[in-house]
Design a protein around this motif. Structure first.
Motif, short mmCIF file in Angstrom:
data_model
loop_
_atom_site.label_atom_id
_atom_site.label_comp_id
_atom_site.label_asym_id
_atom_site.label_seq_id
_atom_site.Cartn_x
_atom_site.Cartn_y
_atom_site.Cartn_z
N GLN A 17 -22.24 -20.22 -1.46
CA GLN A 17 -21.95 -19.32 -2.55
C GLN A 17 -23.23 -18.98 -3.29
O GLN A 17 -24.23 -19.65 -3.15
CB GLN A 17 -20.93 -19.94 -3.50
CG GLN A 17 -19.61 -20.31 -2.81
CD GLN A 17 -18.64 -20.96 -3.77
OE1 GLN A 17 -18.81 -20.86 -4.98
NE2 GLN A 17 -17.66 -21.64 -3.23
N ASP A 50 -25.71 -8.51 -5.07
CA ASP A 50 -26.04 -9.31 -3.91
C ASP A 50 -25.54 -8.56 -2.69
O ASP A 50 -24.34 -8.28 -2.56
CB ASP A 50 -25.37 -10.68 -4.00
CG ASP A 50 -25.51 -11.47 -2.71
OD1 ASP A 50 -26.65 -11.61 -2.25
OD2 ASP A 50 -24.48 -11.91 -2.16
N SER A 65 -22.66 -10.47 -0.29
CA SER A 65 -21.31 -10.71 -0.81
C SER A 65 -20.73 -9.52 -1.56
O SER A 65 -19.52 -9.43 -1.74
CB SER A 65 -21.33 -11.92 -1.75
OG SER A 65 -22.09 -11.63 -2.92
N LYS A 111 -21.32 -9.13 -4.65
CA LYS A 111 -21.15 -9.61 -6.02
C LYS A 111 -22.14 -8.92 -6.95
O LYS A 111 -23.33 -8.84 -6.67
CB LYS A 111 -21.36 -11.12 -6.07
CG LYS A 111 -21.19 -11.74 -7.46
CD LYS A 111 -21.41 -13.23 -7.40
CE LYS A 111 -21.32 -13.87 -8.80
NZ LYS A 111 -20.00 -13.70 -9.40
#
Length: 292
Positions: free
Chosen positions: A17, A37, A40, A42
């Motif tokens: 993660q 990111d 991901s 994110k």
């Protein structure tokens, strides 16, 4: 057996993660911005990430990706009257001339030529209107929720469905897909490119105007943009070690503030590199509760 393998892979994926080391307010010139990111998706930091705004020539990253996926780069594209009439910045193509699709992509991405975008759009789908439809379908398939493109070059425009616009978050999502394409990276990382028209009577030299490529180690790609409505815009990517970040900026100043986009990009990229890292949650440093 398949179920066990699937569960094992899921655990492996979930065990890695991205963690924030710290969070702080960043003073930006852009009216809307994100750092994402790339792996991901994110959002690590955002400012008005879902605000719909014109995005100028950053649109061309999606135009480029569409052409790379749907066209033969060695084919010749013929210039229409419409393409030859496009406003500056332009290559200066002439009606009836023919150009190799690959060469036009370099003109599109290195010099941001508006006429190259139209020649490519018409070559791919027969008309700008048909290309617009396909382009928006592609954007939707990439997970964008607030994007509507009217032109292949990012010039300000409006149609029955609305004006040409996107969001910082959507633009970052598009870039995340673009940098997975090796041909896209090859084109956007080229410093200078020379080509001729089909008849070899005219010769052109394209120079890369993405200053970010020499600003930071690991800079992968990027695209600038400007119109009177959009202001200065930018989307770019950097990769260092195992981390890959994307920055998208909208309305980052107007004339006399041309360099705001570079300072904002550096601030966000440095924030990501300094404060975010990947960590295996099952390593010995993990101080959490293990559920068996």
């Amino acid at each position: 057996m398949k179920t066990i393998v699937s569960v094992f892979l899921y655990v492996i994926i979930c065990s890695i993660q991205i963690y924030a080391v710290s969070a702080e307010e960043i003073n930006l010139n852009a009216k809307a911005a994100v750092i994402m990111d790339a792996e991901s998706g994110k959002i690590l930091y955002e400012k008005s990430k879902d605000q719909k705004m014109p995005n100028a020539s950053t649109t061309k990253i999606l135009t480029c990706l569409y052409i790379l996926k749907h066209c033969d780069l060695d084919q010749m594209a013929e210039v229409s009257k419409n393409a030859a009439m496009q406003p500056k910045v332009r290559l200066g193509v002439r009606e009836g001339e023919k150009y190799k699709v690959k060469d036009l992509l370099y003109g599109l991405m290195l010099e941001s030529y508006n006429d190259c975008a139209v020649v490519l759009a018409e070559h791919a789908e027969g008309s700008v209107e048909k290309f617009e439809k396909r382009m928006n379908q592609m954007a939707e398939n990439l997970g964008t929720l607030n994007t509507h493109f009217v032109t292949p070059n990012g010039l300000d425009g409006i149609d029955k469905k609305g004006r040409h616009e996107t969001t910082a978050q959507d633009l970052a999502k598009i870039m995340a897909r673009c940098i997975k394409n090796q041909q896209f990276l090859e084109i956007t990382q080229t410093k200078q490119y020379t080509f001729t028209d089909g008849s070899r009577k005219r010769r052109f030299i394209c120079n890369n105007h993405n200053a970010f490529l020499s600003m930071m180690d690991g800079a992968l790609s990027g695209k600038t943009g400007f119109t009177a409505q959009a202001g200065y815009c930018y989307v770019g990517a950097v990769k260092q070690d195992d981390r890959c970040f994307i920055v998208a900026l909208l309305a980052c100043g107007w004339p006399n503030n041309k360099n705001y986009k570079w300072s904002d990009t550096r601030k966000l990229m440095e924030y990501g590199l300094e404060n975010y890292t990947y960590r295996d949650v099952f390593d010995n440093s993990f101080q959490g509760t293990v559920v068996k």
